[in-house]
Design a protein around this motif. Structure first.
Motif, PDB file in Angstrom:
ATOM      1  N   ASP A   1      33.915 -11.337 -36.189  1.00  0.00           N
ATOM      2  CA  ASP A   1      33.782 -10.536 -37.402  1.00  0.00           C
ATOM      3  C   ASP A   1      33.796  -9.062 -37.017  1.00  0.00           C
ATOM      4  O   ASP A   1      32.844  -8.547 -36.442  1.00  0.00           O
ATOM      5  N   ARG A   2      34.887  -8.379 -37.328  1.00  0.00           N
ATOM      6  CA  ARG A   2      35.031  -6.976 -36.953  1.00  0.00           C
ATOM      7  C   ARG A   2      34.065  -6.071 -37.717  1.00  0.00           C
ATOM      8  O   ARG A   2      33.776  -4.965 -37.278  1.00  0.00           O
ATOM      9  N   ILE A   3      33.572  -6.533 -38.869  1.00  0.00           N
ATOM     10  CA  ILE A   3      32.660  -5.723 -39.663  1.00  0.00           C
ATOM     11  C   ILE A   3      31.269  -5.684 -39.033  1.00  0.00           C
ATOM     12  O   ILE A   3      30.654  -4.625 -38.899  1.00  0.00           O
ATOM     13  N   THR A   4      30.769  -6.853 -38.636  1.00  0.00           N
ATOM     14  CA  THR A   4      29.413  -6.939 -38.086  1.00  0.00           C
ATOM     15  C   THR A   4      29.387  -6.967 -36.561  1.00  0.00           C
ATOM     16  O   THR A   4      28.317  -6.807 -35.967  1.00  0.00           O
ATOM     17  N   GLY A   5      30.536  -7.208 -35.918  1.00  0.00           N
ATOM     18  CA  GLY A   5      30.575  -7.288 -34.468  1.00  0.00           C
ATOM     19  C   GLY A   5      29.967  -8.564 -33.915  1.00  0.00           C
ATOM     20  O   GLY A   5      29.511  -8.592 -32.776  1.00  0.00           O
ATOM     21  N   ARG A   6      29.988  -9.640 -34.701  1.00  0.00           N
ATOM     22  CA  ARG A   6      29.409 -10.918 -34.267  1.00  0.00           C
ATOM     23  C   ARG A   6      30.514 -11.945 -34.053  1.00  0.00           C
ATOM     24  O   ARG A   6      31.520 -11.960 -34.764  1.00  0.00           O
ATOM     25  N   ALA A   7      30.318 -12.816 -33.061  1.00  0.00           N
ATOM     26  CA  ALA A   7      31.316 -13.834 -32.716  1.00  0.00           C
ATOM     27  C   ALA A   7      30.726 -15.221 -32.942  1.00  0.00           C
ATOM     28  O   ALA A   7      29.535 -15.460 -32.709  1.00  0.00           O
ATOM     29  N   PHE A   8      31.584 -16.151 -33.370  1.00  0.00           N
ATOM     30  CA  PHE A   8      31.156 -17.495 -33.751  1.00  0.00           C
ATOM     31  C   PHE A   8      32.089 -18.525 -33.141  1.00  0.00           C
ATOM     32  O   PHE A   8      33.310 -18.335 -33.100  1.00  0.00           O
ATOM     33  N   ALA A   9      31.516 -19.636 -32.677  1.00  0.00           N
ATOM     34  CA  ALA A   9      32.295 -20.754 -32.140  1.00  0.00           C
ATOM     35  C   ALA A   9      31.934 -22.024 -32.899  1.00  0.00           C
ATOM     36  O   ALA A   9      30.760 -22.249 -33.218  1.00  0.00           O
ATOM     37  N   GLN A  10      32.935 -22.846 -33.183  1.00  0.00           N
ATOM     38  CA  GLN A  10      32.722 -24.125 -33.864  1.00  0.00           C
ATOM     39  C   GLN A  10      32.837 -25.258 -32.856  1.00  0.00           C
ATOM     40  O   GLN A  10      33.808 -25.336 -32.101  1.00  0.00           O
ATOM     41  N   ALA A  11      31.841 -26.142 -32.849  1.00  0.00           N
ATOM     42  CA  ALA A  11      31.860 -27.294 -31.948  1.00  0.00           C
ATOM     43  C   ALA A  11      32.944 -28.275 -32.364  1.00  0.00           C
ATOM     44  O   ALA A  11      33.252 -28.425 -33.546  1.00  0.00           O
TER      45      ALA A  11
END
Length: 208
Positions: free
Chosen positions: A65-75
């Motif tokens: 997420d370029r807005i919040t700077g957070r990264a997410f991975a889906q199992a």
């Protein structure tokens, strides 16, 4: 700069403080493989460099997420959870986030995360919006096809693209209002993810 493919018991409520390793976003994308390793990939050469191991193990999709700077991975599989992670190392931030589906494709459009999801291995897919940090999602509609293993949004034409999974991939467009997928054509490869780079080119990752 995010990429795939190519979708999460606590819910994190804090803001991460990591600083990602500086990269040239004009020539570098992030990617993961199905075993859960995080890479940077040079779009000029195709060479991948290992960053670290993701906390999700087998992974279907990563998204930044370029807005919040957070990264997410889906199992992967039918584990039905995701995880926030440190983009600089791949390490977990917070705990697992149950989300009731396996998201095989994810793409941010502004502040909204769209995802294609399945509930059984190789089963029919749906388009949903997902809050990755709480696990809550809202159904938009069925895609009319099986798993879609990557999503990428073309801002210049306001078009969402995807690639079908489970064998030789077709490129499709996805109606964001209904979820319906329309075939564009065969790619000639088995693909696991899509991403537009800043140069406007659409890149895909996967097997041959």
């Amino acid at each position: 700069t995010p990429t795939n493919t190519s979708t999460p018991v606590s819910t994190p409520t804090f803001t991460p403080t990591f600083t990602p390793t500086p990269i040239n976003c004009n020539t570098t994308l992030y990617a993961s493989d199905t075993t859960g390793r995080l890479f940077t990939v040079n779009t000029n050469t195709g060479v991948g460099s290992l960053v670290g191991n993701l906390p999700t193990g087998a992974t279907t999709e990563i998204e930044y997420d370029r807005i919040t700077g957070r990264a997410f991975a889906q199992a992967g599989g039918v584990a039905f959870f995701g995880q926030e992670f440190n983009l600089a190392t791949g390490a977990a931030i917070g705990g697992q986030i149950p989300n009731a589906h396996t998201f095989t494709g994810l793409e941010w459009i502004g502040g909204t995360l769209y995802g294609t999801s399945i509930d059984t291995t190789g089963g029919p897919s749906s388009l949903r919006t997902l809050d990755p940090w709480t696990g809550a999602s809202t159904l938009i509609g069925l895609t009319g096809t099986g798993p879609i293993s990557g999503l990428a949004y073309d801002e210049s034409t306001a078009t969402m693209f995807g690639v079908t999974g489970g064998g030789a991939s077709n490129l499709v467009t996805i109606n964001l209002a209904t979820g319906a997928a329309t075939s564009v054509g065969a790619t000639g490869a088995t693909l696991g993810g899509l991403e537009f780079a800043p140069n406007g080119l659409l890149y895909a990752g996967g097997g041959q």
